[in-house]
Design a protein around this motif. Structure first.
Motif, mmCIF file in Angstrom:
data_model
loop_
_atom_site.group_PDB
_atom_site.id
_atom_site.type_symbol
_atom_site.label_atom_id
_atom_site.label_comp_id
_atom_site.label_asym_id
_atom_site.label_seq_id
_atom_site.Cartn_x
_atom_site.Cartn_y
_atom_site.Cartn_z
ATOM 1 N N LEU A 270 51.638 54.656 48.079
ATOM 2 C CA LEU A 270 51.929 54.688 49.502
ATOM 3 C C LEU A 270 52.399 53.317 49.988
ATOM 4 O O LEU A 270 53.313 53.215 50.819
ATOM 5 C CB LEU A 270 50.686 55.127 50.285
ATOM 6 C CG LEU A 270 50.837 55.181 51.811
ATOM 7 C CD1 LEU A 270 51.964 56.131 52.207
ATOM 8 C CD2 LEU A 270 49.530 55.607 52.471
ATOM 9 N N ALA A 271 51.791 52.249 49.464
ATOM 10 C CA ALA A 271 52.218 50.897 49.838
ATOM 11 C C ALA A 271 53.685 50.689 49.488
ATOM 12 O O ALA A 271 54.469 50.138 50.282
ATOM 13 C CB ALA A 271 51.343 49.855 49.144
ATOM 14 N N ARG A 272 54.084 51.148 48.300
ATOM 15 C CA ARG A 272 55.484 51.011 47.894
ATOM 16 C C ARG A 272 56.397 51.889 48.740
ATOM 17 O O ARG A 272 57.514 51.503 49.073
ATOM 18 C CB ARG A 272 55.627 51.383 46.416
ATOM 19 C CG ARG A 272 54.981 50.366 45.489
ATOM 20 C CD ARG A 272 55.135 50.798 44.051
ATOM 21 N NE ARG A 272 54.663 49.762 43.145
ATOM 22 C CZ ARG A 272 54.696 49.875 41.836
ATOM 23 N NH1 ARG A 272 55.181 50.966 41.267
ATOM 24 N NH2 ARG A 272 54.248 48.889 41.067
ATOM 25 N N GLN A 273 55.925 53.076 49.074
ATOM 26 C CA GLN A 273 56.718 53.979 49.908
ATOM 27 C C GLN A 273 57.014 53.338 51.259
ATOM 28 O O GLN A 273 58.136 53.417 51.770
ATOM 29 C CB GLN A 273 55.956 55.297 50.106
ATOM 30 C CG GLN A 273 56.671 56.302 50.993
ATOM 31 C CD GLN A 273 55.855 57.566 51.188
ATOM 32 O OE1 GLN A 273 54.965 57.866 50.397
ATOM 33 N NE2 GLN A 273 56.156 58.297 52.230
ATOM 34 N N ILE A 274 56.016 52.676 51.840
ATOM 35 C CA ILE A 274 56.191 52.038 53.144
ATOM 36 C C ILE A 274 57.185 50.883 53.052
ATOM 37 O O ILE A 274 58.072 50.731 53.893
ATOM 38 C CB ILE A 274 54.835 51.551 53.691
ATOM 39 C CG1 ILE A 274 53.924 52.751 53.995
ATOM 40 C CG2 ILE A 274 55.026 50.713 54.954
ATOM 41 C CD1 ILE A 274 52.481 52.373 54.282
ATOM 42 N N THR A 275 57.044 50.048 52.005
ATOM 43 C CA THR A 275 57.972 48.913 51.875
ATOM 44 C C THR A 275 59.388 49.386 51.580
ATOM 45 O O THR A 275 60.359 48.788 52.053
ATOM 46 C CB THR A 275 57.505 47.954 50.763
ATOM 47 O OG1 THR A 275 57.296 48.678 49.547
ATOM 48 C CG2 THR A 275 56.223 47.255 51.157
ATOM 49 N N ASP A 276 59.536 50.467 50.805
ATOM 50 C CA ASP A 276 60.871 50.997 50.545
ATOM 51 C C ASP A 276 61.528 51.508 51.827
ATOM 52 O O ASP A 276 62.749 51.394 51.999
ATOM 53 C CB ASP A 276 60.806 52.125 49.516
ATOM 54 C CG ASP A 276 60.528 51.603 48.114
ATOM 55 O OD1 ASP A 276 60.664 50.379 47.906
ATOM 56 O OD2 ASP A 276 60.169 52.409 47.236
ATOM 57 N N ALA A 277 60.720 52.065 52.723
ATOM 58 C CA ALA A 277 61.264 52.557 53.988
ATOM 59 C C ALA A 277 61.734 51.405 54.887
ATOM 60 O O ALA A 277 62.588 51.599 55.759
ATOM 61 C CB ALA A 277 60.211 53.394 54.712
ATOM 62 N N ILE A 278 61.177 50.210 54.677
ATOM 63 C CA ILE A 278 61.579 49.048 55.480
ATOM 64 C C ILE A 278 62.970 48.568 55.091
ATOM 65 O O ILE A 278 63.755 48.102 55.926
ATOM 66 C CB ILE A 278 60.561 47.888 55.273
ATOM 67 C CG1 ILE A 278 59.187 48.276 55.800
ATOM 68 C CG2 ILE A 278 61.048 46.610 55.965
ATOM 69 C CD1 ILE A 278 58.108 47.261 55.442
ATOM 70 N N SER A 279 63.298 48.683 53.828
ATOM 71 C CA SER A 279 64.489 48.049 53.256
ATOM 72 C C SER A 279 65.776 48.246 54.056
ATOM 73 O O SER A 279 66.502 47.278 54.320
ATOM 74 C CB SER A 279 64.675 48.533 51.819
ATOM 75 O OG SER A 279 65.734 47.851 51.200
ATOM 76 N N PRO A 280 66.135 49.467 54.498
ATOM 77 C CA PRO A 280 67.401 49.637 55.220
ATOM 78 C C PRO A 280 67.475 48.876 56.544
ATOM 79 O O PRO A 280 68.570 48.598 57.040
ATOM 80 C CB PRO A 280 67.461 51.151 55.464
ATOM 81 C CG PRO A 280 66.524 51.757 54.481
ATOM 82 C CD PRO A 280 65.447 50.757 54.293
#
Length: 557
Positions: free
Chosen positions: A101-111
């Motif tokens: 979930l931590a990675r999912q949240i950071t991946d969503a930040i990227s754009p």
């Protein structure tokens, strides 16, 4: 959070008292008012509960998590897709051991931050430490490498050396272990979805999205999970070490602490000396600089410790300097998991090596670090007197060791919390020079009647009988003091002397005692400072009655 001297100076300069709880209440009031600075107050609160508390070694409570959840719901409503709230929310997921979930949240930040290079640097750095928490060293190396490339492309020198050093250590670990843990992990789709907190459905796209969060390579653009052999990993490590060397050779003097650490560590690796131990140096970073040891689940923590232990047994020239570091890091890892007994065992094993350390090993500061970890363990298991005595040991090592600055900040916070708890739980006596002071507790007929009522129930159940017990514990804050404990029966019979100690030193730790009276009477504790002409002695003590099985009394005797 500040040391007393700095707090006094800050209070004088800005006219604000140092009161953490009051400050937190003010921040919460500010957030709930929903005014113009509510976002700042809300962000400050979650950063304190998620990041600051873990940094200073304080335990996060259920109330901390619930407060953060409430603030993040508020932030999602009023400030959807906020990058700053998302970064902290990812760390909160990591604190709950939900790395997918931590990675999912950071991946969503990227754009949302593609043009903001400073935040892209932070994003890749976080991805790197999340990968380390999952023991994915190749992926971590790639993330740290991306971070330093961002700064280099922007013409920023700061943080490049220490990112390069992180990447080099990760690559060297992979070079030493071609079949490193990350390539042996087998996580099924169902397990991955459960870890991510997502239900497994029929949507193929969702399946691949979640798989991407745990490190599977989904598309050609993401090469972080690329498997590389030992030779390629070693070559990448050399490239990273060359970057550290390049920046170390520049005339710049005002490097930050992290970069200076990279330059100092580089000395070991530039000549390939026997002291090189990439895994141990990386574990130091994971436990002392990052929070990987807290974010790991129990299986990964155990895997990491096994890997280090295997290397310790197999590597040549592993001496006391390296062994004490291993034991300090293991003690810290276990402390973060609440395994106090095992953590204390590693502390004791490490402290036994103290006499065998070289000058370099002493300068590092693993011994005061072990005393600190020992004190935290004792405090978290309600052994406050022992914790305070252990903490006082750290003062004897002065300020001339490498870990001093980072350790003393935590020691200051721990000492303040310890004093607060002691003030709440214990009584206090100040014994002036040339006099003695005492405290007493009375045992009445009613106390014995209560024990008899308890034993009547035990007889019916054929259980062991219990006896009345008076227990005490005390600690002199500084210096030494004489002590005596005696029981004076109400029936006028002879006084019973229970305990007599001549000039007990603070460094010898707390004093505990117990006495099982057979008749009503008064037990008196007396602290004698009549031999001192100058110093007052401050005593913290607890004195109470309880009841225990007879076998307990016999065994403890």
């Amino acid at each position: 959070l500040l040391p007393a001297t700095l707090l006094k100076a800050a209070s004088y300069a800005i006219g604000v008292e140092g009161n953490r709880e009051k400050g937190l209440r003010m921040l919460e009031d500010c957030w709930r008012e929903n005014g113009i600075i509510s976002p700042w107050a809300a962000l400050s609160l979650v950063v304190y509960r998620v990041d600051t508390k873990t940094f200073i070694g304080e335990r996060q409570t259920k109330a901390d998590f619930e407060s953060c959840d409430e603030i993040f719901r508020w932030a999602e409503y009023y400030h959807p897709n906020s990058v700053f709230f998302s970064f902290v929310k990812a760390d909160l997921a990591a604190c709950r051991h939900n790395m997918p979930l931590a990675r999912q949240i950071t991946d969503a930040i990227s754009p949302h931050i593609e043009e903001l290079t400073a935040l892209v640097w932070v994003l890749n750095y976080k991805r790197g430490i999340y990968a380390l928490a999952d023991l994915e060293f190749t992926k971590a190396a790639r993330c740290f490498e991306k971070s330093l490339q961002i700064n280099e492309e922007s013409g920023i020198e700061s943080n490049v050396p220490f990112m390069a050093m992180y990447a080099a250590l990760c690559y060297l670990i992979v070079a030493d272990h071609e079949n490193i843990i990350e390539h042996n992990k087998e996580i099924s789709e169902v397990e991955a979805l459960e870890r991510a907190g997502t239900r497994f459905g029929d949507d193929t796209e969702d399946r691949f999205f979640v798989k991407d969060q745990i490190g599977y390579q989904i598309d050609d653009e993401d090469d972080e999970s690329e498997i590389i052999d030992s030779a390629r990993a070693a070559a990448h490590a050399e490239e990273m070490l060359a970057i550290v060397a390049k920046y170390k050779a520049t005339p710049r003097q005002n490097w930050g602490r992290q970069d200076r650490w990279a330059f100092e560590l580089h000395k070991k690796y530039e000549n390939g000396c026997d002291q090189m131990w990439p895994l141990l140096d990386m574990v130091e970073c994971m436990t002392l600089r990052m929070r990987c040891s807290k974010w790991m689940n129990d299986e990964e923590a155990e895997q990491l410790m096994k890997l280090v232990t295997t290397e310790e047994n197999e590597r040549p020239n592993v001496g006391p300097d390296e062994k004490i570091r291993v034991r300090a890091y293991f003690a810290e890892i276990l402390l973060r998991r609440g395994q106090h007994k095992n953590s204390l065992a590693w502390c004791e094993a490490g402290l036994k090596l103290q006499k065998n350390l070289s000058w370099e090993g002493t300068f590092y500061g693993a011994v005061p670090m072990l005393h600190y970890i020992r004190a935290v363990n004792m405090m978290q298991t309600d052994r406050l007197f022992e914790a305070k005595a252990t903490l006082s040991e750290i003062e004897t090592y002065g300020k001339g060791y490498w870990l001093y600055k980072s350790l003393m900040f935590k020691v200051t916070v721990l000492l303040k919390e310890m004093n607060r708890q002691m003030k709440e739980k214990f009584n206090h006596i100040s014994v002036k020079p040339g006099v003695s002071e005492s405290a007493s507790i009375v045992v009445t007929k009613q106390d014995f009647k209560h024990i008899e009522e308890i034993n009547m129930v035990h007889r019916c159940k054929n259980e062991e009988m219990e006896v009345l017990l008076i227990v005490w514990e005390w600690l002199c804050e500084k210096h030494d003091i004489s002590f005596a404990a005696f029981f004076r029966p109400d029936d006028g019979s002879d006084i019973i002397f229970v305990q007599n100690i001549d000039r007990h030193e603070t460094v010898d730790g707390p004093v505990a005692g117990r006495f099982s009276p057979s008749n009503p009477g008064t037990l008196q504790l007396e602290w004698d400072n009549r031999y001192s002409f100058i110093r007052s002695k401050n005593i913290n003590f607890a004195l109470s009655t309880t009841h225990r099985p007879k076998s307990y009394i016999q065994k403890s005797s």
